[in-house]
Write an enzyme that holds these catalytic residues in place. Structure first.
Site, mmCIF file in Angstrom:
data_model
loop_
_atom_site.group_PDB
_atom_site.id
_atom_site.type_symbol
_atom_site.label_atom_id
_atom_site.label_comp_id
_atom_site.label_asym_id
_atom_site.label_seq_id
_atom_site.Cartn_x
_atom_site.Cartn_y
_atom_site.Cartn_z
ATOM 1 C CG LEU A 66 -1.857 -1.263 1.246
ATOM 2 C CD1 LEU A 66 -2.523 -1.423 2.607
ATOM 3 C CD2 LEU A 66 -2.898 -1.142 0.136
ATOM 4 N N PRO A 67 0.272 2.410 -0.307
ATOM 5 C CG PRO A 67 -1.031 3.922 -1.548
ATOM 6 C CD PRO A 67 -1.119 2.639 -0.756
ATOM 7 C CE LYS A 172 11.921 1.421 0.000
ATOM 8 N NZ LYS A 172 12.507 1.230 -1.324
HETATM 9 P P1 NAD Z 1 0.796 2.602 -6.166
HETATM 10 O O1 NAD Z 1 0.175 3.880 -5.729
HETATM 11 O O2 NAD Z 1 1.038 2.342 -7.614
HETATM 12 O O3 NAD Z 1 -0.047 1.351 -5.594
HETATM 13 C C1 NAD Z 1 -0.691 1.323 -4.361
HETATM 14 C C2 NAD Z 1 -2.026 0.658 -4.566
HETATM 15 O O4 NAD Z 1 -2.680 0.471 -3.316
HETATM 16 C C3 NAD Z 1 -2.978 1.479 -5.448
HETATM 17 O O5 NAD Z 1 -3.352 0.700 -6.574
HETATM 18 C C4 NAD Z 1 -4.159 1.767 -4.516
HETATM 19 O O6 NAD Z 1 -5.398 1.786 -5.193
HETATM 20 C C5 NAD Z 1 -4.067 0.608 -3.555
HETATM 21 N N1 NAD Z 1 -4.741 0.812 -2.275
HETATM 22 C C6 NAD Z 1 -4.682 1.859 -1.431
HETATM 23 N N2 NAD Z 1 -5.419 1.631 -0.344
HETATM 24 C C7 NAD Z 1 -5.981 0.403 -0.499
HETATM 25 C C8 NAD Z 1 -6.838 -0.400 0.292
HETATM 26 N N3 NAD Z 1 -7.290 0.004 1.479
HETATM 27 N N4 NAD Z 1 -7.199 -1.614 -0.179
HETATM 28 C C9 NAD Z 1 -6.761 -2.052 -1.370
HETATM 29 N N5 NAD Z 1 -5.936 -1.339 -2.166
HETATM 30 C C10 NAD Z 1 -5.548 -0.127 -1.737
HETATM 31 O O7 NAD Z 1 2.159 2.497 -5.340
HETATM 32 P P2 NAD Z 1 3.409 1.549 -5.661
HETATM 33 O O8 NAD Z 1 4.350 2.274 -6.562
HETATM 34 O O9 NAD Z 1 2.929 0.186 -6.017
HETATM 35 O O10 NAD Z 1 4.096 1.543 -4.203
HETATM 36 C C11 NAD Z 1 3.541 0.792 -3.131
HETATM 37 C C12 NAD Z 1 4.507 0.903 -1.956
HETATM 38 O O11 NAD Z 1 5.776 0.394 -2.345
HETATM 39 C C13 NAD Z 1 4.725 2.331 -1.467
HETATM 40 O O12 NAD Z 1 4.846 2.346 -0.068
HETATM 41 C C14 NAD Z 1 6.033 2.715 -2.135
HETATM 42 O O13 NAD Z 1 6.719 3.712 -1.377
HETATM 43 C C15 NAD Z 1 6.769 1.390 -2.136
HETATM 44 N N6 NAD Z 1 7.770 1.207 -3.209
HETATM 45 C C16 NAD Z 1 7.506 1.565 -4.490
HETATM 46 C C17 NAD Z 1 8.487 1.363 -5.471
HETATM 47 C C18 NAD Z 1 8.251 1.757 -6.920
HETATM 48 O O14 NAD Z 1 9.232 1.747 -7.699
HETATM 49 N N7 NAD Z 1 7.037 2.076 -7.333
HETATM 50 C C19 NAD Z 1 9.706 0.784 -5.129
HETATM 51 C C20 NAD Z 1 9.926 0.383 -3.816
HETATM 52 C C21 NAD Z 1 8.946 0.601 -2.860
#
Ligand code: NAD
Length: 297
Positions: A66-67, A172
């Site tokens: 999740l975000p 992290k």
């Molecule tokens: P994203 O915003 O693309 O995905 C998050 C998803 O969670 C969204 O699709 C959203 O609709 C969903 N969501 C939110 N609340 C929800 C709920 N209650 N129930 C179900 N779904 C829900 O973000 P991301 O890029 O996939 O990143 C996710 C996490 O990973 C973040 O914490 C980010 O910091 C971390 N991260 C991201 C990357 C990257 O390159 N994108 C790399 C390492 C870590």
């Protein structure tokens, strides 16, 4: 052995991670607030359900991606939260990047309910998620990590046990502060070369074989057209959002305030991504900071 897995959060990272678990033969039920993401998961062989509580009750493992902290606290705690639904012994793995404090709060609540829980944030970007080559930084009990390892192995290639609950998040945040700083430095350096008439690919290739080498040059070049299959070469879409990087740098600055550490470049970087976000780029990939450092017209 096929396990019954619930995967919550099918975004840029969660979707390919969950798809890798499906390909490994597990029965994975995926949930997201965005219906299009759920449909995409189903198209790739994932299971979908309208009843998240029932799916959690039937699960051996629940994984969340999740975000931010508030989404994780909301998903796990409260009467309708994961901790209230899961059977005793269900393994819980949160892969989101959140504050150490929030991870410990959820970890403590899980422990009180007899639910083994790990904070297991990742590094490696969307390419790492797709290719199953993520790095996992794990906090929690060694026994929980031993149980989680076969599943983490499907999604990643390096798994580090950083310490007890919350320690995965701390390391992290250190890593992402460094990444945020490196992306700005790399962008500045390429921009300087271009402003002096050089080809950005030449500048990048030379630095990638010299002392300025770093991950952003190797696999995530911020200048459009220099590297293939990176966000910069597809309009800064489908990667790691500016607002997510801003969140992580905020966590780093908060952590520094709480611990008395000095993070001058981390704080400056947070302000630069903040200005970039306020200018309307929050949803773009964080490598779009390159655009903010543009040459004079
Ligand atoms: P994203 O915003 O693309 O995905 C998050 C998803 O969670 C969204 O699709 C959203 O609709 C969903 N969501 C939110 N609340 C929800 C709920 N209650 N129930 C179900 N779904 C829900 O973000 P991301 O890029 O996939 O990143 C996710 C996490 O990973 C973040 O914490 C980010 O910091 C971390 N991260 C991201 C990357 C990257 O390159 N994108 C790399 C390492 C870590």
């Amino acid at each position: 052995m096929t396990s019954n897995i619930v995967f919550i959060g099918l975004g840029n990272m969660g979707l390919p991670m969950a798809q890798n678990l499906v390909r490994a033969g597990h029965a994975v039920t995926g949930f997201d607030l965005v219906p299009a993401s759920v449909r995409q998961f189903a198209d790739g062989g994932g299971l979908v359900s309208d009843d998240q509580a029932a799916a959690i009750q039937a699960a051996d493992i629940v994984i969340t991606m999740l975000p931010a902290s508030r989404h994780v606290l909301g998903a796990y705690l409260g009467d309708a939260g994961i901790l209230a639904q899961a059977r005793p012994g269900t393994l819980l793995i949160d892969c989101s990047t959140i504050s150490t404090e929030a991870a410990r709060q959820v970890g403590r609540a899980a422990q009180e309910k007899g639910l083994p829980m790990l904070d297991a944030p990742v590094s490696g970007g969307t390419a790492g998620a797709t290719n199953g080559t993520l790095t996992f930084m794990v906090g929690g009990e060694a026994s929980a990590l031993a149980a989680a390892r076969p599943y983490l192995d499907v999604m990643g290639k390096a798994i580090f046990h950083a310490g007890g609950s919350g320690c995965g998040q701390t390391v992290k945040i250190c890593n992402n502060m460094l990444l945020g700083i490196l992306m700005i430095g790399t962008s500045e350096a390429i921009r300087l070369g271009v402003a002096n008439g050089l080809d950005p690919k030449v500048v990048s290739d030379v630095m990638a074989k010299s002392s300025g080498r770093n991950w952003t040059l190797d696999v995530y070049n911020p200048c459009p057209g220099v590297a293939e299959n990176v966000p910069a070469s597809r309009g800064y879409t489908g990667g790691f959002g500016v607002d997510l990087m801003l969140k992580d740098l905020g966590l780093a600055v908060e952590s520094a305030l709480a611990s008395g550490a000095s993070v001058p470049l981390g704080a400056l970087s947070r302000n630069l991504y903040s200005l970039h976000s306020k200018a309307g780029s929050g949803a773009l990939d964080f490598s779009s900071i390159y655009q903010m450092l543009g040459d004079k017209a």
